[in-house]
Design a protein around this motif. Structure first.
Motif, PDB file in Angstrom:
ATOM      1  N   THR A  92       0.821  -1.202   0.000  1.00 35.10           N
ATOM      2  CA  THR A  92       0.000   0.000   0.000  1.00 35.10           C
ATOM      3  C   THR A  92       0.854   1.250   0.000  1.00 35.10           C
ATOM      4  OG1 THR A  92      -1.762  -1.141   1.186  1.00 35.10           O
ATOM      5  CG2 THR A  92      -1.770   1.251   1.285  1.00 35.10           C
ATOM      6  N   LEU A  93       1.868   1.289   0.876  1.00 33.75           N
ATOM      7  CA  LEU A  93       2.737   2.460   0.938  1.00 33.75           C
ATOM      8  C   LEU A  93       3.523   2.612  -0.359  1.00 33.75           C
ATOM      9  CD1 LEU A  93       3.839   4.837   2.469  1.00 33.75           C
ATOM     10  CD2 LEU A  93       5.443   3.307   3.631  1.00 33.75           C
ATOM     11  N   ALA A  94       3.986   1.497  -0.919  1.00 29.82           N
ATOM     12  CA  ALA A  94       4.720   1.549  -2.187  1.00 29.82           C
ATOM     13  C   ALA A  94       3.848   2.118  -3.300  1.00 29.82           C
ATOM     14  CB  ALA A  94       5.215   0.155  -2.561  1.00 29.82           C
ATOM     15  N   HIS A  95       2.585   1.731  -3.312  1.00 29.77           N
ATOM     16  CA  HIS A  95       1.666   2.273  -4.325  1.00 29.77           C
ATOM     17  C   HIS A  95       1.530   3.786  -4.175  1.00 29.77           C
ATOM     18  CE1 HIS A  95      -1.900   2.728  -6.858  1.00 29.77           C
ATOM     19  NE2 HIS A  95      -2.456   3.398  -5.849  1.00 29.77           N
ATOM     20  N   GLY A 149       5.653   9.502  -7.920  1.00 33.01           N
ATOM     21  CA  GLY A 149       6.877   9.559  -8.713  1.00 33.01           C
ATOM     22  C   GLY A 149       8.061   8.763  -8.202  1.00 33.01           C
ATOM     23  N   ALA A 150       7.914   8.041  -7.111  1.00 34.83           N
ATOM     24  CA  ALA A 150       9.039   7.288  -6.563  1.00 34.83           C
ATOM     25  C   ALA A 150       9.201   5.943  -7.262  1.00 34.83           C
ATOM     26  CB  ALA A 150       8.840   7.064  -5.067  1.00 34.83           C
ATOM     27  N   GLU A 151      10.438   5.483  -7.360  1.00 31.34           N
ATOM     28  CA  GLU A 151      10.736   4.115  -7.812  1.00 31.34           C
ATOM     29  C   GLU A 151      10.918   3.238  -6.570  1.00 31.34           C
ATOM     30  OE1 GLU A 151      13.546   3.542 -11.226  1.00 31.34           O
ATOM     31  OE2 GLU A 151      14.014   5.631 -10.747  1.00 31.34           O
ATOM     32  N   VAL A 152      10.438   1.994  -6.643  1.00 33.73           N
ATOM     33  CA  VAL A 152      10.471   1.113  -5.472  1.00 33.73           C
ATOM     34  C   VAL A 152      11.162  -0.200  -5.813  1.00 33.73           C
ATOM     35  CG1 VAL A 152       9.088  -0.137  -3.771  1.00 33.73           C
ATOM     36  CG2 VAL A 152       8.341   2.120  -4.567  1.00 33.73           C
ATOM     37  N   ASP A 168      17.608   6.796  -2.019  1.00 34.88           N
ATOM     38  CA  ASP A 168      17.272   7.995  -1.250  1.00 34.88           C
ATOM     39  C   ASP A 168      16.683   7.606   0.103  1.00 34.88           C
ATOM     40  OD1 ASP A 168      17.980   9.950  -3.251  1.00 34.88           O
ATOM     41  OD2 ASP A 168      16.218   9.272  -4.358  1.00 34.88           O
ATOM     42  N   GLY A 169      15.888   6.533   0.112  1.00 33.32           N
ATOM     43  CA  GLY A 169      15.267   6.108   1.360  1.00 33.32           C
ATOM     44  C   GLY A 169      15.119   4.605   1.416  1.00 33.32           C
ATOM     45  N   VAL A 219       4.610  12.578   4.332  1.00 36.25           N
ATOM     46  CA  VAL A 219       5.635  12.854   5.351  1.00 36.25           C
ATOM     47  C   VAL A 219       6.996  12.317   4.907  1.00 36.25           C
ATOM     48  CG1 VAL A 219       6.395  12.330   7.704  1.00 36.25           C
ATOM     49  CG2 VAL A 219       4.012  12.941   7.272  1.00 36.25           C
ATOM     50  N   LEU A 220       7.015  11.082   4.409  1.00 34.60           N
ATOM     51  CA  LEU A 220       8.276  10.469   3.991  1.00 34.60           C
ATOM     52  C   LEU A 220       8.884  11.219   2.812  1.00 34.60           C
ATOM     53  CD1 LEU A 220      10.438   8.306   4.054  1.00 34.60           C
ATOM     54  CD2 LEU A 220       8.916   6.814   2.740  1.00 34.60           C
ATOM     55  N   LEU A 221       8.089  11.522   1.803  1.00 35.49           N
ATOM     56  CA  LEU A 221       8.617  12.212   0.624  1.00 35.49           C
ATOM     57  C   LEU A 221       9.104  13.614   0.975  1.00 35.49           C
ATOM     58  CD1 LEU A 221       6.062  11.071  -2.095  1.00 35.49           C
ATOM     59  CD2 LEU A 221       8.458  10.383  -1.873  1.00 35.49           C
ATOM     60  N   SER A 222       8.427  14.283   1.892  1.00 32.90           N
ATOM     61  CA  SER A 222       8.882  15.608   2.323  1.00 32.90           C
ATOM     62  C   SER A 222      10.232  15.513   3.021  1.00 32.90           C
ATOM     63  CB  SER A 222       7.834  16.220   3.261  1.00 32.90           C
ATOM     64  OG  SER A 222       8.278  17.467   3.754  1.00 32.90           O
ATOM     65  N   LEU A 223      10.375  14.474   3.850  1.00 39.08           N
ATOM     66  CA  LEU A 223      11.654  14.266   4.535  1.00 39.08           C
ATOM     67  C   LEU A 223      12.757  13.946   3.535  1.00 39.08           C
ATOM     68  CD1 LEU A 223      13.313  13.903   7.130  1.00 39.08           C
ATOM     69  CD2 LEU A 223      12.454  11.551   7.268  1.00 39.08           C
ATOM     70  N   LEU A 224      12.472  13.067   2.571  1.00 37.98           N
ATOM     71  CA  LEU A 224      13.461  12.727   1.552  1.00 37.98           C
ATOM     72  C   LEU A 224      13.869  13.960   0.748  1.00 37.98           C
ATOM     73  CD1 LEU A 224      11.975   9.380   0.179  1.00 37.98           C
ATOM     74  CD2 LEU A 224      14.011   9.643   1.586  1.00 37.98           C
ATOM     75  N   GLN A 225      12.886  14.770   0.365  1.00 43.42           N
ATOM     76  CA  GLN A 225      13.197  15.948  -0.441  1.00 43.42           C
ATOM     77  C   GLN A 225      14.037  16.946   0.330  1.00 43.42           C
ATOM     78  OE1 GLN A 225      12.226  16.250  -3.843  1.00 43.42           O
ATOM     79  NE2 GLN A 225      13.871  17.754  -3.630  1.00 43.42           N
ATOM     80  N   SER A 226      13.747  17.105   1.618  1.00 42.99           N
ATOM     81  CA  SER A 226      14.545  18.041   2.418  1.00 42.99           C
ATOM     82  C   SER A 226      15.993  17.573   2.527  1.00 42.99           C
ATOM     83  CB  SER A 226      13.926  18.205   3.815  1.00 42.99           C
ATOM     84  OG  SER A 226      14.018  16.998   4.562  1.00 42.99           O
ATOM     85  N   ARG A 227      16.194  16.254   2.631  1.00 43.16           N
ATOM     86  CA  ARG A 227      17.560  15.711   2.693  1.00 43.16           C
ATOM     87  C   ARG A 227      18.270  15.912   1.349  1.00 43.16           C
ATOM     88  NH1 ARG A 227      18.003  11.819   6.952  1.00 43.16           N
ATOM     89  NH2 ARG A 227      16.910  12.757   8.714  1.00 43.16           N
ATOM     90  N   ILE A 228      17.560  15.676   0.258  1.00 39.26           N
ATOM     91  CA  ILE A 228      18.157  15.848  -1.075  1.00 39.26           C
ATOM     92  C   ILE A 228      18.519  17.321  -1.310  1.00 39.26           C
ATOM     93  CG2 ILE A 228      17.654  15.744  -3.557  1.00 39.26           C
ATOM     94  CD1 ILE A 228      15.893  13.290  -2.921  1.00 39.26           C
ATOM     95  N   ASP A 229      17.609  18.227  -0.932  1.00 41.55           N
ATOM     96  CA  ASP A 229      17.881  19.661  -1.119  1.00 41.55           C
ATOM     97  C   ASP A 229      19.072  20.109  -0.270  1.00 41.55           C
ATOM     98  OD1 ASP A 229      15.732  19.749  -2.796  1.00 41.55           O
ATOM     99  OD2 ASP A 229      14.358  20.631  -1.335  1.00 41.55           O
TER     100      ASP A 229
END
Length: 333
Positions: free
Chosen positions: A5-8, A14-17, A61-62, A316-326
């Motif tokens: 479910t989370l992967a979907h 836009g994430a690859e899993v 990334d995660g 929440v996860l994607l926001s955290l990942l993006q902040s780390r990437i930025d």
């Protein structure tokens, strides 16, 4: 199933899993077998690190970890191949090295993980974050309207998980046959390990009101159509709550005990901590006999799980990942 479910949700954003799991899991949940995105028997650092390196040129990334046998010792090593670690847990019994922790147990508090996660780790707790597939949220309004209509019991759903739980499923089926009127249909959801059970097959042949379902992909439809359910006190509890389905919960593992007790205390289910046919039958008979009990249970259950938890966790996860990437890009720049 909660990881699917989370992967979907991550994929729609836009994430690859990449999946790292054991062969038994793939056999039980064939939908995991995505070409080019599945590595089976991955349970140690060399295998996981190698799979990630081959897929994404060295690092991800995660990394999301949902495994009762993994704790801080392996997670610390995995920092080398993923800049951000998320852990899915529901036991609060071991230390983790992660940046985000999800525990979707009803009644769980962030304080339960005090001393078990690093300072600065974000903790998401409670059934409001339950990882449900989008079809449950989509079916919620119609299902709750149907419950509020106060109709008599016409369908009972028995679903005790995808593993080899044939013996308990057969016991629940016998209890349902004895405790419900002859005109009540019984849907039985089984995994591949239980479909060949001679007891279940014999009962299905002898009673036209029994329908067997294997490798179900439309559980939301079956739950919406049901008036009562017998189910394991695992993650499918949140699916039933979302749709306001009055339920008898059977504890099949120690980690389900807290869920069963919490939902029973909230009036959202009846809990059977030691599976027994007489207890199951009595609970089903009580629910069949009382429209008021069913209505109250449906209302209490629906209030616990709104159904949008997967989308909230993904954001929440994607926001955290993006902040780390930025932040990394800023340092490099």
């Amino acid at each position: 199933m909660r990881c699917l479910t989370l992967a979907h949700m991550l994929g729609t954003r836009g994430a690859e899993v990449l999946w790292l799991c054991n062969a038994e899991t793939v056999a039980t949940v064939p939908r995991l077998a995505t070409p080019g995105r599945l590595i089976a028997e991955a349970s140690d650092y060399p295998t996981i690190a190698g799979a990630i390196a081959r897929t994404w040129d060295g690092a991800a990334d995660g990394l999301i970890i949902d495994h009762y046998g993994i704790d801080r010792r392996l997670e610390e090593q995995l920092r080398a191949v993923a800049s951000t670690l998320m852990v899915v847990d529901d036991l609060a019994d071991r230390p983790h090295d992660c940046d985000l922790l999800l525990d979707q147990t009803f009644g769980r508090e962030a304080d339960d993980y005090e001393g078990l996660v690093p300072d600065g780790c974000r903790i998401l707790t409670g059934a409001g974050f339950a990882l449900l597939r989008p079809e449950f949220a989509a079916a919620r309004e119609a299902a709750l309207a149907r419950r509020s209509a106060g109709r008599d019991v016409g369908r009972v759903l028995i679903s005790l998980g995808l593993g080899d739980v044939a013996e308990v499923t057969a016991m629940a089926l016998r209890a349902a046959l004895a405790a419900t009127p002859d005109d009540v249909a019984i849907d039985v959801v089984v995994g591949r390990g239980a479909i060949g059970s001679p007891d279940i097959a014999a009962m299905a042949r002898s009673h036209a009101r029994i329908a067997l379902h294997c490798d179900v992909t439309d559980m939301s439809r079956l739950m919406s159509a049901a008036d009562l359910a017998v189910g394991a006190a695992g993650s499918t509890s949140w699916e039933r709550c979302c749709l306001g389905l009055p339920s008898v919960l059977v504890v099949l593992a120690d980690n389900q005990r807290l869920v069963a007790r919490q939902l029973a205390a909230a009036g959202a289910a009846i809990a059977i901590e030691t599976p027994a046919a007489d207890a199951l039958g009595a609970a089903l008979a009580a629910l069949c006999a009382s429209r008021g009990l069913r209505t109250a249970m449906a209302t209490a259950a629906a209030a616990i799980v709104p159904g949008d938890g997967a989308a909230r966790v993904a954001e929440v996860l994607l926001s955290l990942l993006q902040s780390r990437i930025d932040a990394a890009a800023s340092v490099c720049g």
